[in-house]
Design a protein around this motif. Structure first.
Motif, short mmCIF file in Angstrom:
data_model
loop_
_atom_site.label_atom_id
_atom_site.label_comp_id
_atom_site.label_asym_id
_atom_site.label_seq_id
_atom_site.Cartn_x
_atom_site.Cartn_y
_atom_site.Cartn_z
N GLY A 74 33.09 36.15 16.52
CA GLY A 74 32.70 37.17 15.44
C GLY A 74 31.56 37.97 15.86
O GLY A 74 30.58 38.53 15.03
N THR A 75 31.36 38.18 17.10
CA THR A 75 30.27 38.99 17.69
C THR A 75 31.06 40.39 18.24
O THR A 75 31.94 40.24 18.87
N LYS A 76 29.92 41.42 18.49
CA LYS A 76 30.54 42.66 18.97
C LYS A 76 30.21 42.31 20.46
O LYS A 76 29.37 41.81 20.88
N ILE A 77 31.29 42.92 21.13
CA ILE A 77 31.13 42.99 22.76
C ILE A 77 30.07 43.74 23.11
O ILE A 77 29.79 45.20 22.44
N PRO A 78 28.99 43.31 23.72
CA PRO A 78 27.88 44.10 24.38
C PRO A 78 28.24 45.19 25.10
O PRO A 78 29.25 45.32 25.89
N ASN A 79 27.35 46.31 25.04
CA ASN A 79 27.78 47.68 25.86
C ASN A 79 27.69 47.17 27.30
O ASN A 79 28.37 47.96 27.78
N ALA A 80 26.86 46.29 27.67
CA ALA A 80 26.92 46.08 29.04
C ALA A 80 28.07 45.71 29.61
O ALA A 80 28.40 45.98 30.85
N VAL A 81 28.87 45.08 28.55
CA VAL A 81 30.28 44.60 29.13
C VAL A 81 31.36 45.79 28.91
O VAL A 81 31.99 46.02 29.82
N GLU A 82 31.22 46.42 27.87
CA GLU A 82 32.10 47.64 27.67
C GLU A 82 31.92 48.58 28.59
O GLU A 82 32.97 49.08 28.96
N GLU A 83 30.77 48.81 29.08
CA GLU A 83 30.63 50.00 29.93
C GLU A 83 31.33 49.54 31.24
O GLU A 83 31.89 50.43 31.95
N ILE A 84 31.10 48.36 31.85
CA ILE A 84 31.93 47.92 32.99
C ILE A 84 33.53 48.02 33.06
O ILE A 84 34.06 48.20 34.25
N ARG A 85 33.94 47.99 31.78
CA ARG A 85 35.30 47.91 31.92
C ARG A 85 35.88 49.08 32.28
O ARG A 85 37.04 49.29 33.30
N SER A 86 35.22 50.34 32.22
CA SER A 86 35.81 51.69 32.50
C SER A 86 35.07 52.42 33.61
O SER A 86 35.44 53.46 33.97
N ALA A 87 33.73 51.86 33.97
CA ALA A 87 33.01 52.53 34.75
C ALA A 87 33.46 52.94 36.09
O ALA A 87 34.22 52.02 36.60
N ALA A 88 32.94 54.15 36.66
CA ALA A 88 33.18 54.39 37.92
C ALA A 88 32.41 53.41 38.99
O ALA A 88 31.34 53.30 38.86
N VAL A 89 33.09 53.22 40.02
CA VAL A 89 32.61 52.31 41.06
C VAL A 89 31.59 53.33 41.96
O VAL A 89 32.08 54.34 42.56
N LEU A 90 30.38 53.25 41.95
CA LEU A 90 29.37 54.12 42.57
C LEU A 90 28.84 53.86 44.03
O LEU A 90 28.16 54.49 44.74
N HIS A 91 29.01 52.56 44.21
CA HIS A 91 28.47 52.04 45.33
C HIS A 91 29.82 51.06 46.21
O HIS A 91 29.90 50.06 45.65
N SER A 92 29.80 51.29 47.34
CA SER A 92 30.96 50.82 48.17
C SER A 92 30.54 50.50 49.58
O SER A 92 31.31 50.05 50.21
N ARG A 93 29.13 50.60 49.85
CA ARG A 93 28.59 50.19 51.14
C ARG A 93 28.79 48.74 51.30
O ARG A 93 28.43 48.02 50.65
N VAL A 94 29.39 48.50 52.58
CA VAL A 94 29.43 46.91 53.02
C VAL A 94 28.83 46.84 54.24
O VAL A 94 29.10 47.84 55.08
#
Ligand SMILES: *Cc1c(COP(=O)(O)O)cnc(C)c1O
Length: 496
Positions: A459-479
């Motif tokens: 019964g808790t709201k999904i935190p923003n930190a989690v919602e954000e990464i659901r759709s966020a663009a990958v900005l770092h791909s360096r390996v």
């Protein structure tokens, strides 16, 4: 009273708080400790009327005595703002007879945010105060939580940049997504082909490389560390112990001078050491219960007086406590050794050499505030389910270790003192283990499907930190390969 900082390993010169924050570690390899633990300048009753920021100011000004009021308040205001999803910052929730101190309402939903949201401001203020002109480059190796919290803390903080190395195949999918989607022009995230130890060794080698330091200085850069042994991380953690006690006072749950227990899920010993400092500042404490998972090196230490890291490293569902060298314990050792730097240095040398040391009976007596306990994987999962079934409250795996240890402690001792359990991560961060503990039917489900289910059952709201990464663009791909970490840093900073 001015508080200065000295090393746990030698009786050399003392430094100011801002210098200790800039240096991180003392030059002899010791940790900085305050020359005295200050008292709270105001009564707990007065603090019980203050909000989190005001409390933070009262506590931190006692330790960081070379910061002006304006400087410190400025740091506090920038740290404890809307990044937290509740005005209380660290709310206290009573469930099944215990008080859970929720330290996971910040940007990355783990307790590391409590300190890492203010450290960048303490560090840049310290740099200004000490006429440091260079840009500060934070270099970090992470096994998951610290990297993201440090990235979030330092993102777009003027005068700083941050480079995080993580084992490409050694963090959870959620943790990796959290890092590679990090915004901020001054952030870099690099996966390495090795494991966490490789990342850590690579970072240490760069810190110790004098030529690299020279080349950096020429270009106007210098390294610093956001590591948990920095007093700029320890001091902000004292705040929420004072805060939680004064909330209990305000609610009438405790009377003036009534002692409480703090139960802390422990890895590097930073969080519980902050509770010990709070006690020494004047918070009425009965016991500090140090909770470990299967890697129970601290439990054994409190039982026997022997610290022995020579044992199998066990991967558990509470990975942030999978630690065999609890660095911050050195500060307690120093204190119980009667502030004897030579003795402390000897014990740390024997830890580095033989992987163990033992303390004297006298020193053991000085640890009477502490009780050790531990909970294995089954007990931890059972505790998640027990509290969920009984109170409808869903806790994460680290908090569950502490909660299970508290149940056992209470049954064994009959101690009825009010008890605060440090709740160090949101269950959303460890949804897979948490949901499997609640019901076997969730095993094997996709990460985000689990997160939706978790929201339903708790019964808790999904935190923003989690919602954000659901759709966020990958900005770092360096390996990079393990052996190429320095070249990567040189490339990022434009040194090459
Ligand atoms: C870091 C961490 C801990 C351990 O805290 P220490 O200060 O290292 O003892 C416990 N739980 C979580 C979720 C953490 O991220």
């Amino acid at each position: 009273m001015e508080i200065r900082y000295k090393s746990t390993r030698s009786n050399g010169e003392t430094v100011t708080a801002s210098q200790a924050i800039l240096k991180g570690l003392a030059e002899d390899g010791g940790l900085f400790v305050p020359t005295a633990i200050p008292e709270l300048g105001v009564s707990l009753e007065e603090i019980s009327k203050m909000n989190y920021r005001e409390t933070a100011y009262q506590v931190m000004k006692q330790f960081l005595t070379d910061f002006t009021e304006e400087e410190l308040k400025n740091c506090i205001d920038r740290a404890y703002d809307e990044k937290f999803d509740t005005k209380e910052i660290a709310p206290l929730t009573e469930k099944d007879g215990a008080y859970y101190l929720e330290l996971f309402h910040g940007a990355t939903i783990a307790f590391k945010d409590m300190a890492l949201s203010i450290l960048p401001h303490l560090l840049t203020t310290s740099a200004k105060k000490n006429q440091v002109k260079n840009q500060i480059v934070i270099l970090t190796a992470t096994s998951g939580d610290t990297g993201k919290a440090a990235l979030a803390g330092f993102a777009d903080v003027e005068g700083t940049s941050i480079i995080v190395f993580y084992p490409k195949n050694g963090v959870s999918r959620i943790q990796e997504r959290q890092m590679v989607t990090q915004k901020g022009a001054n952030t870099s995230v690099v996966g390495i082909t090795g494991n966490f130890d490789d990342a850590q060794s690579g970072v240490k080698a760069m810190f110790n490389n004098k030529e690299l330091a020279k080349a950096m200085d020429k270009k106007g850069y210098q390294f610093s560390s956001a590591n948990s042994i920095n007093i700029g991380r320890l001091v902000p953690q004292v705040v929420y112990y004072v805060y939680s006690y004064t909330r209990l006072l305000a609610q009438g749950a405790v009377k003036k001078d009534e002692k409480v227990n703090f139960v802390v899920p422990t890895g590097n010993f930073g969080n519980i050491l902050a509770a010990f400092y709070a006690k020494n500042m004047g918070v009425p404490v009965n016991k500090l219960v140090c909770a470990s998972n299967d890697n129970k090196v601290l439990y054994d230490f409190f039982e026997t007086g022997v610290y022995d890291k020579n044992r199998e490293f066990i991967l558990t569902s509470s990975p942030s406590m999978d630690i065999l060298i609890s660095s911050n314990l050195e500060r307690l050792i120093y204190k119980i050794a009667g502030e004897d730097a030579e003795k402390t240095a000897d014990m740390m040398a024997s830890l580095a050499g033989d992987g163990k040391y033992s303390i004297t009976d006298e020193m053991k007596k000085e640890m009477k505030d502490f009780v050790g306990g531990w909970a294995g994987e089954e007990k931890t999962a059972a505790e998640i389910k027990r509290v969920y079934d009984k109170a409808g409250y869903v806790m994460d795996t680290h908090t569950a270790v502490a909660s299970a240890v508290y149940q056992e402690y209470k049954a064994k001792t009959g101690d009825t003192a009010k008890t605060v359990i440090a709740s160090t991560a949101s269950p959303y961060k460890f949804a897979e283990s948490v949901m499997a503990a609640i019901d076997g039917k969730y095993k094997g489900m996709d990460d985000f499907a689990l997160i939706d289910e978790l929201s339903k059952v708790s019964g808790t709201k999904i935190p923003n930190a989690v919602e954000e990464i659901r759709s966020a663009a990958v900005l770092h791909s360096r390996v990079c390969e393990t052996g190429k970490m320095q070249e990567t840093v040189e490339e990022i900073l434009g040194l090459a």
